[in-house]
Write a protein that holds these residues in place. Structure first.
Motif, PDB file in Angstrom:
ATOM      1  N   GLN A  12      -6.364  -0.796  -6.673  1.00 25.91           N
ATOM      2  CA  GLN A  12      -5.926   0.577  -7.367  1.00 25.91           C
ATOM      3  C   GLN A  12      -5.365   1.328  -6.297  1.00 25.91           C
ATOM      4  OE1 GLN A  12      -5.825   0.802 -10.676  1.00 25.91           O
ATOM      5  NE2 GLN A  12      -6.741  -1.250 -10.977  1.00 25.91           N
ATOM      6  N   TYR A  13      -4.239   1.791  -6.436  1.00 26.03           N
ATOM      7  CA  TYR A  13      -3.494   2.712  -5.336  1.00 26.03           C
ATOM      8  C   TYR A  13      -2.902   4.061  -6.181  1.00 26.03           C
ATOM      9  CZ  TYR A  13      -0.764   4.502  -1.782  1.00 26.03           C
ATOM     10  OH  TYR A  13      -0.008   5.312  -0.614  1.00 26.03           O
ATOM     11  N   GLN A  14      -3.415   5.147  -5.715  1.00 26.94           N
ATOM     12  CA  GLN A  14      -2.850   6.199  -6.404  1.00 26.94           C
ATOM     13  C   GLN A  14      -1.888   7.125  -5.421  1.00 26.94           C
ATOM     14  OE1 GLN A  14      -3.722   7.182  -9.579  1.00 26.94           O
ATOM     15  NE2 GLN A  14      -4.863   5.313  -9.569  1.00 26.94           N
ATOM     16  N   LEU A  15      -0.925   7.915  -5.965  1.00 30.33           N
ATOM     17  CA  LEU A  15       0.148   8.407  -5.206  1.00 30.33           C
ATOM     18  C   LEU A  15      -0.464   9.555  -4.323  1.00 30.33           C
ATOM     19  CD1 LEU A  15       2.929   9.086  -7.455  1.00 30.33           C
ATOM     20  CD2 LEU A  15       2.785   7.359  -6.024  1.00 30.33           C
ATOM     21  N   THR A  16      -1.524  10.060  -4.534  1.00 29.47           N
ATOM     22  CA  THR A  16      -2.274  10.873  -3.445  1.00 29.47           C
ATOM     23  C   THR A  16      -2.982  10.134  -2.481  1.00 29.47           C
ATOM     24  OG1 THR A  16      -4.132  11.311  -4.920  1.00 29.47           O
ATOM     25  CG2 THR A  16      -2.216  12.904  -5.150  1.00 29.47           C
ATOM     26  N   ASP A  17      -3.003   8.820  -2.578  1.00 26.46           N
ATOM     27  CA  ASP A  17      -4.030   8.191  -1.570  1.00 26.46           C
ATOM     28  C   ASP A  17      -3.474   8.307  -0.221  1.00 26.46           C
ATOM     29  OD1 ASP A  17      -5.464   7.328  -3.467  1.00 26.46           O
ATOM     30  OD2 ASP A  17      -4.960   5.124  -3.408  1.00 26.46           O
ATOM     31  N   ASN A  18      -1.903   8.619   0.056  1.00 28.19           N
ATOM     32  CA  ASN A  18      -1.532   8.765   1.290  1.00 28.19           C
ATOM     33  C   ASN A  18      -1.975  10.347   1.906  1.00 28.19           C
ATOM     34  OD1 ASN A  18      -0.258  10.518  -0.238  1.00 28.19           O
ATOM     35  ND2 ASN A  18       1.853  10.465   0.669  1.00 28.19           N
ATOM     36  N   LEU A  19      -2.605  11.231   1.235  1.00 33.01           N
ATOM     37  CA  LEU A  19      -3.064  12.181   1.606  1.00 33.01           C
ATOM     38  C   LEU A  19      -4.891  12.213   2.094  1.00 33.01           C
ATOM     39  CD1 LEU A  19      -1.411  14.557  -1.146  1.00 33.01           C
ATOM     40  CD2 LEU A  19      -0.577  14.226   1.531  1.00 33.01           C
ATOM     41  N   THR A  20      -5.327  11.514   1.228  1.00 35.47           N
ATOM     42  CA  THR A  20      -6.784  11.333   1.550  1.00 35.47           C
ATOM     43  C   THR A  20      -7.599  10.182   2.213  1.00 35.47           C
ATOM     44  OG1 THR A  20      -7.139  10.610  -0.872  1.00 35.47           O
ATOM     45  CG2 THR A  20      -7.316  13.312  -0.215  1.00 35.47           C
ATOM     46  N   ALA A  21      -6.621   8.983   2.191  1.00 36.06           N
ATOM     47  CA  ALA A  21      -6.973   7.870   2.890  1.00 36.06           C
ATOM     48  C   ALA A  21      -7.595   7.937   4.202  1.00 36.06           C
ATOM     49  CB  ALA A  21      -5.973   6.867   2.907  1.00 36.06           C
ATOM     50  N   THR A  22      -8.503   7.331   4.511  1.00 36.93           N
ATOM     51  CA  THR A  22      -8.928   7.255   6.062  1.00 36.93           C
ATOM     52  C   THR A  22      -8.714   5.917   6.774  1.00 36.93           C
ATOM     53  OG1 THR A  22     -11.168   6.440   5.217  1.00 36.93           O
ATOM     54  CG2 THR A  22     -10.934   8.823   5.284  1.00 36.93           C
ATOM     55  N   GLN A  23      -8.104   5.132   6.103  1.00 33.54           N
ATOM     56  CA  GLN A  23      -7.960   3.755   6.827  1.00 33.54           C
ATOM     57  C   GLN A  23      -6.661   3.287   5.910  1.00 33.54           C
ATOM     58  OE1 GLN A  23     -10.979   1.052   7.016  1.00 33.54           O
ATOM     59  NE2 GLN A  23     -11.562   1.240   4.873  1.00 33.54           N
ATOM     60  N   GLY A  24      -6.025   2.107   6.518  1.00 31.30           N
ATOM     61  CA  GLY A  24      -4.876   1.498   5.936  1.00 31.30           C
ATOM     62  C   GLY A  24      -3.513   2.027   6.117  1.00 31.30           C
ATOM     63  N   ARG A  25      -2.672   1.378   5.563  1.00 31.13           N
ATOM     64  CA  ARG A  25      -0.973   1.898   5.602  1.00 31.13           C
ATOM     65  C   ARG A  25      -0.754   2.950   4.818  1.00 31.13           C
ATOM     66  NH1 ARG A  25       2.448  -0.128   9.328  1.00 31.13           N
ATOM     67  NH2 ARG A  25       4.601   0.149   8.877  1.00 31.13           N
ATOM     68  N   VAL A  26      -0.171   4.097   4.881  1.00 33.52           N
ATOM     69  CA  VAL A  26       0.242   4.989   4.076  1.00 33.52           C
ATOM     70  C   VAL A  26       1.776   5.295   4.325  1.00 33.52           C
ATOM     71  CG1 VAL A  26      -1.931   5.859   3.883  1.00 33.52           C
ATOM     72  CG2 VAL A  26      -0.391   6.942   5.754  1.00 33.52           C
ATOM     73  N   PHE A  27       2.571   5.944   3.409  1.00 34.34           N
ATOM     74  CA  PHE A  27       3.857   6.518   3.557  1.00 34.34           C
ATOM     75  C   PHE A  27       3.506   7.997   3.462  1.00 34.34           C
ATOM     76  CE2 PHE A  27       7.739   8.462   2.150  1.00 34.34           C
ATOM     77  CZ  PHE A  27       8.755   7.749   2.975  1.00 34.34           C
ATOM     78  N   LEU A  28       4.305   8.807   4.484  1.00 34.33           N
ATOM     79  CA  LEU A  28       4.283  10.215   4.628  1.00 34.33           C
ATOM     80  C   LEU A  28       5.359  11.081   4.833  1.00 34.33           C
ATOM     81  CD1 LEU A  28       0.699  11.202   6.322  1.00 34.33           C
ATOM     82  CD2 LEU A  28       1.316  11.650   3.883  1.00 34.33           C
ATOM     83  N   THR A  29       5.707  11.942   4.049  1.00 38.52           N
ATOM     84  CA  THR A  29       6.733  12.770   4.640  1.00 38.52           C
ATOM     85  C   THR A  29       6.243  13.901   5.700  1.00 38.52           C
ATOM     86  OG1 THR A  29       6.701  14.517   2.983  1.00 38.52           O
ATOM     87  CG2 THR A  29       8.024  12.518   2.446  1.00 38.52           C
ATOM     88  N   GLY A  30       7.194  14.668   6.122  1.00 37.17           N
ATOM     89  CA  GLY A  30       6.489  15.485   7.214  1.00 37.17           C
ATOM     90  C   GLY A  30       5.804  16.641   6.690  1.00 37.17           C
ATOM     91  N   THR A  31       6.332  17.272   5.450  1.00 36.74           N
ATOM     92  CA  THR A  31       5.553  18.063   4.683  1.00 36.74           C
ATOM     93  C   THR A  31       4.150  17.657   4.252  1.00 36.74           C
ATOM     94  OG1 THR A  31       6.900  17.727   2.931  1.00 36.74           O
ATOM     95  CG2 THR A  31       7.615  19.594   4.221  1.00 36.74           C
ATOM     96  N   GLN A  32       4.028  16.450   3.720  1.00 37.02           N
ATOM     97  CA  GLN A  32       2.833  15.660   3.135  1.00 37.02           C
ATOM     98  C   GLN A  32       2.090  15.767   4.261  1.00 37.02           C
ATOM     99  OE1 GLN A  32       4.583  12.280   1.495  1.00 37.02           O
ATOM    100  NE2 GLN A  32       4.184  13.041  -0.461  1.00 37.02           N
ATOM    101  N   ALA A  33       2.469  15.399   5.591  1.00 33.19           N
ATOM    102  CA  ALA A  33       1.613  15.275   6.642  1.00 33.19           C
ATOM    103  C   ALA A  33       0.815  16.404   7.002  1.00 33.19           C
ATOM    104  CB  ALA A  33       2.530  14.610   7.932  1.00 33.19           C
TER     105      ALA A  33
END
Length: 524
Positions: A12-33
């Motif tokens: 299960q992958y949520q779009l907000t996982d890139n903001l809260t995940a502690t491991q794995g691969r994510v996609f982030l923009t600069g402002t999201q970072a």
């Protein structure tokens, strides 16, 4: 028979996982970072048993024009992590608000242990907020709070009237500056900045240049850096927030002492790193921020195989993370045994000048090139925006003057090889070749500015900050530009010395709210 790929229904992958995940691969923009950085700081504080709160304020403007939208979009996530977002009327008031957050950790009636604050603003906004930032940094940061200034510099000036590099201003206010090269470094550099702020009591700036903060990338998360310090460290929390020293020389002495603590922290947790140690090298390059990626790209272009190849001796490569004040101990280890050093950085030669000042009185010092080569000719441009092609040309020019180029067959050993035909091509191509194809923007169909910027025949109008500035390159008798909030004040100076009875001044509602009302008061 072709294979059919079926999705893993257990994942299960949520779009907000890139903001809260502690491991794995994510996609982030600069402002999201930047948003993720705030959430990570709160999580790490909670794991350490600290009851902290986060606070974000600033003023929108490219390349940080999307920060407010990102914060609003994830308001519930911010609320869950005790992080408050409050957009400011202008940049200097935002800086003063941040100054107030650091007092929370020093009061007996506090409700939190400290507040980690983030200020954001583009280059012109930093200029405007100079006095407020100077005062805020002088007062300092609390030992369990900290201040991170996210500075959006636009080297190409596409949305700013003047190209911006804020390094020199920040150094003048004694604000340490970190320069991440890409989005995946934002979290490490931001956490490092807050840790430094708590340790030394200083505010810390993070350079977010356009091509970095407005980009996005996929990468594998790495564990947060261990930024702990020994319990008996004499600098840790020794110089926290205090406004008692204002109006006395003690304030200046306090700021100097904080910079000594900055140097101690950078030695304890170096942000700079050796990219290629090349033990036997006699020449070396120093890079920082986005210019580091330009250099890596340039080196890849120059590492070519072919029939006609000239071989350049190996180069030592040092990547600077803390661009001011430079960690001289780390730099000295890099420079050991080198005869020539090239510094590749955008705009102001901040690192180059620090290196020259450090080496000036030392015997047997290496030559330092950057803006100019050994013959005093232009080398790494200080105007426009760097790119790999420009850096490659500078590397070739510098290498040709500092090292004899001897013919050698192609080999697999690690070295930089330059292919002669490619060199010729790089030198022929103009640095700004694409600019001739640029189409000037125009008002959208139905835009009210398209009609409101017309003036009566025989009249003149003055331009202002905003998209209505486009009227200055249209046939509308409109010209001129001031800083945001200065609209019309230049006419006050001119009006007594011309026969023109009056002019029209264009001003957007955003500018009016930001600071334009002051210019109206001045006109009255």
């Amino acid at each position: 028979m072709s294979a059919v790929l079926t999705p893993n229904i257990d994942t299960q992958y949520q779009l907000t996982d890139n903001l809260t995940a502690t491991q794995g691969r994510v996609f982030l923009t600069g402002t999201q970072a930047l948003l993720r950085l705030l959430l990570t700081q709160k999580r790490l504080d909670a794991e350490r048993g600290l009851n902290t709160a986060g606070f974000v304020t600033g003023y929108r403007g490219s390349p940080l024009g999307g920060v407010d939208m990102t914060m609003w979009r994830h308001q519930s996530l911010l609320d869950d992590h005790a992080i408050r977002f409050l957009p400011a009327i202008n940049e200097d008031l935002a800086a003063t608000i941040v100054m107030g957050t650091q007092q929370a950790g020093m009061r007996d009636d506090r409700t939190v242990d400290g507040v980690f604050a983030m200020w954001y603003g583009k280059g012109p906004g930093l200029d405007r907020a100079g006095d407020a930032l100077h005062h805020g940094n002088a007062a300092g940061a609390s030992g369990k709070g900290g201040v991170l200034l996210v500075v959006g510099d636009y080297p190409g000036a596409a949305s700013s009237s003047i190209p911006h590099a804020s390094d020199a201003s920040l150094a003048a206010w004694r604000i340490p500056t970190v320069s991440p090269a890409s989005v995946d470094e934002y979290e490490h550099f931001g956490l490092w900045g807050w840790a430094l702020s708590r340790y030394a009591g200083t505010w810390v700036a993070l350079k977010a240049v356009t091509e970095t903060v407005e980009s996005g990338r996929s990468f594998t998360l790495t564990p947060p850096p261990d930024l702990s310090v020994p319990a008996n460290d004499r600098h840790q929390g020794a110089l926290p927030y205090s406004s008692r020293e204002f109006l006395s020389p003690a304030m200046e002495e306090r700021m100097v002492a904080r910079l000594e603590a900055v140097q101690a922290f950078s030695r304890l947790h170096p942000l700079d790193r050796m990219i290629d140690d090349a033990p036997d090298a006699r020449i070396g390059i120093v890079t920082t921020g986005k210019a580091h990626l330009d250099t890596m790209d340039a080196l890849d272009r120059l590492r070519l195989s072919g029939k006609s190849v000239r071989k350049l001796p190996a180069m030592r490569h040092y990547k600077v993370g803390l661009s001011w004040p430079l960690d001289m101990e780390g730099f000295a280890r890099f420079a050991q045994g080198l005869d020539h050093i090239l510094v590749i950085e955008e705009k102001h030669p901040m690192i180059e000048r620090q290196i020259k000042e450090h080496l000036f009185n030392l015997p047997g010092r290496p030559t330092i090139c950057g803006r100019l080569d050994l013959d005093g000719n232009p080398l790494v441009p200080g105007t426009g925006q760097l790119e790999a092609r420009i850096v490659a040309r500078a590397l070739q020019q510098w290498a040709g003057l500092t090292q004899p180029m001897q013919a050698a067959p192609h080999s697999a050993q690690k070295s930089t090889t330059l292919q002669t035909p490619q060199i010729v091509e790089l030198r022929r191509e103009p640095a700004q070749a694409a600019s001739a194809l640029t189409r000037k923007p125009y008002f959208c169909s139905g835009c009210p500015h398209s009609s409101s910027t017309h003036v009566p025949e025989g009249s003149q109008a003055l331009g202002g900050v905003g998209c209505h500035y486009m009227a200055t390159w249209m046939d509308r008798e409109t010209a001129g530009l001031t800083q945001m909030g200065g609209e019309g004040a230049d006419w006050i100076g001119l009006s007594g010395y011309t026969q023109m009875p009056h002019v029209f001044q264009n001003m957007g509602e955003g500018t009016y709210f930001h600071s334009g009302y002051l210019a109206i008061r001045q006109a009255i």
